[in-house]
Design an enzyme around this catalytic site. Sequence first.
Site, PDB file in Angstrom:
ATOM      1  N   HIS A   1       0.821  -1.218   0.000  1.00  0.00           N
ATOM      2  CA  HIS A   1       0.000   0.000   0.000  1.00  0.00           C
ATOM      3  C   HIS A   1       0.856   1.270   0.000  1.00  0.00           C
ATOM      4  O   HIS A   1       2.054   1.206   0.144  1.00  0.00           O
ATOM      5  CB  HIS A   1      -1.028  -0.010   1.140  1.00  0.00           C
ATOM      6  CG  HIS A   1      -0.470   0.093   2.515  1.00  0.00           C
ATOM      7  ND1 HIS A   1      -1.234   0.479   3.593  1.00  0.00           N
ATOM      8  CD2 HIS A   1       0.775  -0.139   3.010  1.00  0.00           C
ATOM      9  CE1 HIS A   1      -0.487   0.478   4.674  1.00  0.00           C
ATOM     10  NE2 HIS A   1       0.716   0.106   4.357  1.00  0.00           N
ATOM     11  N   GLU A   2       0.200   2.397  -0.230  1.00  0.00           N
ATOM     12  CA  GLU A   2       0.895   3.690  -0.372  1.00  0.00           C
ATOM     13  C   GLU A   2       1.991   3.619  -1.444  1.00  0.00           C
ATOM     14  O   GLU A   2       3.079   4.161  -1.280  1.00  0.00           O
ATOM     15  CB  GLU A   2       1.509   4.128   0.967  1.00  0.00           C
ATOM     16  CG  GLU A   2       0.498   4.516   2.023  1.00  0.00           C
ATOM     17  CD  GLU A   2      -0.166   5.870   1.753  1.00  0.00           C
ATOM     18  OE1 GLU A   2       0.332   6.639   0.912  1.00  0.00           O
ATOM     19  OE2 GLU A   2      -1.196   6.129   2.388  1.00  0.00           O
ATOM     20  N   GLY A   3       1.667   2.959  -2.530  1.00  0.00           N
ATOM     21  CA  GLY A   3       2.641   2.804  -3.610  1.00  0.00           C
ATOM     22  C   GLY A   3       3.374   1.496  -3.447  1.00  0.00           C
ATOM     23  O   GLY A   3       4.105   1.312  -2.476  1.00  0.00           O
TER      24      GLY A   3
END
Lengths: 604, 604
Positions: free
Chosen positions: B440-442
Amino acid sequence: MSLIVNRRDLDFYLDELFQLPKLLEAERYADYDRNTITAVLDAAQALAEEKFQPVAAAADATEPAFVDGEVEVLPEALEALDAFREAGFMAAGFDSEVGGMQLPWLVTQAISGIFMCANTGVANYAFLTAANANLLQTCGSAELKEKFLGPLLEGRWFGTMCLSETQAGSSLGDIRTTAVSAGDGTYRLTGSKMWISGGDHNLSENIVHMVLARTPDAPPGVRGISLFLVPKIRVNDDGSLGDFNNVAVAGLNHKMGQRGTSNCLLNFGESGDCVGYLVGRENEGLANMFHMMNEARIGVGLGSVAAALGGYLYALDYARERAQGRRLGSKDPTTPQVKLIEHADVRRLLMTQKAFVEGGQALIFYCASLLDRQKLTSDRQEHQALAALLELLTPVAKSWPSEYCLEANKLAIQVLGGYGYTRDYPVERLYRDNRLNAIHEGAHAIHGLDILGRKVRMGDGAALRVLRGEIQPDLDRAAADERLSGLARRLEAVLEQVDQTVQVVTACPNPELAMANATLFLDGFGHVVVAWLWLKQALAAQAALDMATSDDGSRHDHDFYQGKLAGCQFFFRYELPKADLALQTVASLDDINVRVTPEQFTGQ
Amino acid sequence: MSLIVNRRDLDFYLDELFQLPKLLEAERYADYDRNTITAVLDAAQALAEEKFQPVAAAADATEPAFVDGEVEVLPEALEALDAFREAGFMAAGFDSEVGGMQLPWLVTQAISGIFMCANTGVANYAFLTAANANLLQTCGSAELKEKFLGPLLEGRWFGTMCLSETQAGSSLGDIRTTAVSAGDGTYRLTGSKMWISGGDHNLSENIVHMVLARTPDAPPGVRGISLFLVPKIRVNDDGSLGDFNNVAVAGLNHKMGQRGTSNCLLNFGESGDCVGYLVGRENEGLANMFHMMNEARIGVGLGSVAAALGGYLYALDYARERAQGRRLGSKDPTTPQVKLIEHADVRRLLMTQKAFVEGGQALIFYCASLLDRQKLTSDRQEHQALAALLELLTPVAKSWPSEYCLEANKLAIQVLGGYGYTRDYPVERLYRDNRLNAIHEGAHAIHGLDILGRKVRMGDGAALRVLRGEIQPDLDRAAADERLSGLARRLEAVLEQVDQTVQVVTACPNPELAMANATLFLDGFGHVVVAWLWLKQALAAQAALDMATSDDGSRHDHDFYQGKLAGCQFFFRYELPKADLALQTVASLDDINVRVTPEQFTGQ
């Protein structure tokens, strides 16, 4: 595309790497030819896909539960195992004279891998039973075999291995379960056993435990351990079931993975007589158990490879179907998204998995082929050499996959992104399942000590020399082909580094310092062996490509062999250098981990 | 010993590495001195140990469930979060003028880490709310802030971030949720959002979603994305709650870990008007979101480090208590078993965890200190330099822990053996929790492309030069101390290798080939940065040891600093060589992953 087996690849190991057709020429396998083996594999795949794979997620989600004094397992597991017994797979590796299919080990491993990949949580019950039966067949008396072996091989009764206790896991010499002779040839057992897979369930009429215990006058430590057969329900002389034998479930362990398999703390003889039968001789229990260990440990490695194969095939299929993003340099947002596999980093994730999964399969099937060769040879020297080689490679076959195939499972999740992190997709389950394999059947570090402290030193390095003898023909063939000669030189250099590392370690007078990085040796040496097996694959692939004229090769085969060449190059480029590092560290006899004190970790 | 924080070590980062006392001299922090900071940390630790840590296993076992149209969360989670809001921690990092504690980022990260280590599944709701409020405060209109900011910072309402959709994860330019102006300054949203952490629950009176969506005439791709505030329940002008705003839960995702946090598929405006408010300007939504991303991504790194710290502290405690086996060379089975930590390989497992956990903490706290320095400086040039450095290090802070601290969690399980594989111990849960952080978050690969494709090239390598400027004083100090000068030379060499690698990659005209191993660059570069931060720790430890006369140093401090020296040596010996390998591979511009075709993986 099947998500539990790549049959083209399986045939490659069986036929092109490890000479199954030649093996089948032996009298022992006269009932089979290559076509009947294919039919057996077809049947295994069909059964695994129909009955095991579809209930793997459910078996994970619905753990075995303790209900009314018995462990209840998901009904679908029973259905799958019923079909498995009916198909005769329980005794796939056993001789026909005891009702088995008398298949080569190479083939039984292929079959086992298919079921483990489909649903290891359920398949475990069957393979534990086979291991139990194998031990009974090898070490048990005729009387015990007469009574217990048939029902085990038919799958009417299931089996377990009871080694660990709460205070004795890696240190088996510290077990406390006792067995007292009743004077009538039987024993009475008391004590507790921990981590018993399949320790209780409602899947079979009876459960046959193989239990390590001490007799009252046994010497301390591992030399005072005996092996006993202890049924859950006593068996009358006519084979019918009698009274409960006081093997009680004291608790269920709730695991991270492999949740379809019950795992129990068992109490023996807590509220009444628990009758056991000596298997083999007193105080030879551990030695007898270890006779079976090579096969059991290769089985652990196989399970680890199978879990990674499941992740890899799923991730590959997903990456070829799922569209996401655009190729570098073509960022026009109005164009359709491309498939995940178009991204180089996704291909890197998949190539890493391929390198580990297919390297791991080659390793396991190679070891299986050694067991087959050992079984067939009448040459005592060859038998000894193969035995030494198996001793050397067993810790590798058990441990290398548990490290690198686990990494493959981690990467399969990454290919799926957020979806891979959910329980709606199998990749996270396979990752959880695989995490067990570095722990059971001897923890990773135990095998490190085994290989560096014992196996590479046996007979002044005899086993390493046998291995080198196996590798040399491939080195020679590769050296003679300029397309592969660079890889051959590379492998030769790292083999030299292995020898030097062993020399340095063997010469070190301080055993703790010498062994401090034994686990790194295990990992690094495993990488060297797998590098060889990748070179072997490249040689076979190159030969096949060279044989094919421009017209007669199928496009599929061309792709397949090119993929093998790429896999070999990938392993040598991206992975083998890690072996250099590991071996350098081992040879440096670095003392940080010997001298750091317990207090220095946190200052408390 | 606390199992969620090592306060001695935390003080080391705050005081001895990153100069918290100096930071506190700033006018902005006039309300604090070092003692009040300690009191705040004491309060956080006490609350985390009392309310969060004890319910972590339960929050994992009892996932949020969809009941009667609402997502129900374990009642104990509500209790913990109530205590958290009452203590004022929701707004720890916010200015006092909006009701915040106005603490330095260095301290808020320390606080967050304590709660994340104790129970990330529950703590997530609070930190998501803070991130949401941060975005609102930075980009929202005065009117929106007036209405929504107060309740968010009080924790009466919780917040989320709604970016992904089922077809658009890594490729945010492909989102389809639309927002149509209603002509009255508000918008009507329709569409679905996937992977929404805290997307629904019964923990707060209202939920404030920050939603990326497109207006009908927006340009395609990332340049046509706007940001909207969308409450679950509409808010009247007087701040009271009005009607349901048609944000409906379409499904819950069932994750491998982080199971205490609900994760939803949300439908906006499916069965009625869903009112949203523009935050910032149209088509600048992604840019605004990314303003907050540095902090959010460092937060992801922090969560990963915290998970590994929890595993490490538990494993260390276990290894010091649990007896198993005997030391090499003393195999007498009648002697008592020794503690696990007496085995060199167990110490290797623990040292590896220490190297990753304390290296990771240094990385996160360093980045936090950069944010603090950036906030306080009035020098435009310094502000720019710090901004560039944070741009460079954010992908590292986000990604390095998600790889290596996950590995630490894996090893914590290994220390506990079979016990570690069960859900009765926290180590397997922390491992499962941590697996999310590379996704997550990239995703990991996205950050690889970001750092190698953009960050190291910005301003002709300006950010790398700022980093080198930060490292140089430590290199100089280490070079002047013969006990550390070898490490300094080693670090200098690998920094040179980083520069050369960047040059080779930048000169490559084929973007796919240049970026093919960007993820390996991210991992290797991260190792180099962490090696520096370990050298920094060694310098501080050596200085402290040199200052202490034989009498005045406490035994504990002596051990603590010796442990830091050992940690640094360990990282340089066992880990830094992996950076060499990774950078060599990147610089080789190897093309295997570019040229392998989708069909070659399996031949099908």
